[in-house]
Design an enzyme around this catalytic site. Structure first.
Site, PDB file in Angstrom:
ATOM      1  N   LYS A 209     -73.509  28.065  59.307  1.00  0.00           N
ATOM      2  CA  LYS A 209     -74.031  26.917  58.802  1.00  0.00           C
ATOM      3  C   LYS A 209     -73.169  25.560  58.633  1.00  0.00           C
ATOM      4  CE  LYS A 209     -74.595  29.140  54.912  1.00  0.00           C
ATOM      5  NZ  LYS A 209     -74.002  30.350  55.033  1.00  0.00           N
TER       6      LYS A 209
ATOM      7  N   ARG B 185     -59.570  31.063  53.489  1.00  0.00           N
ATOM      8  CA  ARG B 185     -60.180  31.110  52.138  1.00  0.00           C
ATOM      9  C   ARG B 185     -59.918  32.527  51.389  1.00  0.00           C
ATOM     10  NH1 ARG B 185     -66.254  28.737  52.893  1.00  0.00           N
ATOM     11  NH2 ARG B 185     -66.597  30.528  51.296  1.00  0.00           N
TER      12      ARG B 185
ATOM     13  N   ARG C 227     -61.993  33.072  60.260  1.00  0.00           N
ATOM     14  CA  ARG C 227     -62.087  31.640  59.925  1.00  0.00           C
ATOM     15  C   ARG C 227     -60.938  30.774  59.291  1.00  0.00           C
ATOM     16  NH1 ARG C 227     -67.396  29.828  56.189  1.00  0.00           N
ATOM     17  NH2 ARG C 227     -66.380  31.203  54.801  1.00  0.00           N
TER      18      ARG C 227
ATOM     19  N   ARG D  73     -70.117  39.374  49.196  1.00  0.00           N
ATOM     20  CA  ARG D  73     -70.923  38.289  49.546  1.00  0.00           C
ATOM     21  C   ARG D  73     -71.852  38.684  50.375  1.00  0.00           C
ATOM     22  NH1 ARG D  73     -66.492  34.767  51.947  1.00  0.00           N
ATOM     23  NH2 ARG D  73     -68.180  33.194  52.436  1.00  0.00           N
TER      24      ARG D  73
END
Ligand code: ADP
Ligand code: ADP
Length: 220
Positions: free
Chosen positions: A16, A163, A130, A174
């Site tokens: 996204k 993160r 990521r 999640r």
């Protein structure tokens, strides 16, 4: 003309944020990421940031009332008057209802909801690789989309970090939270005739092409 809002839907790691960066340039609409706003508040240790932190660390959703108030405030800024690309909001049916109400009051509407579909196994691989930029939230992947210089953002040169909530233990939670609380929005937006499914397993540039095509058709 009524202002145009695009809602990006998809599990954590679907792409996204990556796609929103391109859409924002191509369409000239601001990119509003609820996750980025929470992380900004956390960095500044605002009251909202402190309240959100507990939930974010566990990979749970921040309660609807706090999230809706925050987005309401963001959508009241002048740059959102023509529309925006919403990334990470809404994430529950109550948030989707609140968004429809807010936009109704502003004279705007959701024009299309691209749903980026990616299987769970691939999400874990994506989130563990990521790297996120400290200042602007730009995202990279150590294999799929590496920065030109390791550890540095191509766009603004700031430091890249991993993160806390991208650790495997939090990621599986999640994904579970997404399936239980956010996935019902697929049916919700489908029933409103707004859903446009995009195959998120293709390379980034192909996902962008497919997404731009559908978005532009819906904005006509
Ligand atoms: P992702 O990369 O998984 O899409 P985000 O950066 O959008 O993650 O969100 C990170 C965290 O911020 C979420 O796990 C959640 O705790 C919180 N968050 C972001 N958006 C929302 C929302 N719309 N409702 C509730 N919590 C949210
Ligand atoms: P989200 O905002 O949905 O959580 P991101 O845009 O942050 O997802 O992407 C998650 C990770 O996957 C990032 O490391 C990103 O570089 C990578 N990624 C995004 N789209 C693709 C794609 N189509 N193929 C492979 N990797 C991708």
């Amino acid at each position: 003309m009524a202002s145009s809002f695009i809602v990006l839907l998809g599990p954590p790691g679907a792409g996204k944020g990556t796609q929103a960066e391109v859409l924002t340039d191509k369409l000239g609409l601001p990119h509003i990421s609820s996750g980025d706003i929470f992380r900004e508040n956390l960095k500044k240790q605002t009251e909202l940031g402190q309240k959100a932190q507990v939930y974010m660390n566990r990979g749970e959703l921040v309660p609807d009332d706090l999230t809706i108030a925050m987005i309401h405030e963001r959508l009241s800024q002048p740059d959102a008057a023509r529309g925006a690309i919403l990334d990470g909001f809404p994430r529950t049916p109550a948030q989707a209802e609140a968004l429809a109400k807010m936009l109704g009051e502003m004279g705007g509407q959701v024009k299309v909801v691209p749903y980026i579909a990616v299987p769970d196994q691939e999400l874990i691989e994506r989130l563990s690789g990521r790297w996120t930029c400290r200042s602007g939230g730009h995202v990279y992947h150590e294999k799929n989309n590496p920065p030109k210089v390791a550890g540095k953002c191509d766009v603004d040169g700031s430091v890249l970090y991993q993160r806390e909530d991208d650790r495997p233990e939090t990621v599986s939670n999640r994904i579970r939270v997404y399936s239980q609380q956010t996935a019902p929005l697929i049916e919700y937006y489908h029933s409103h005739g707004l859903l446009a499914e995009v195959d998120g397993t293709k390379p980034i540039s192909q996902v962008t092409d497919e997404m731009l095509k559908t978005v532009q058709e819906h904005l006509k």
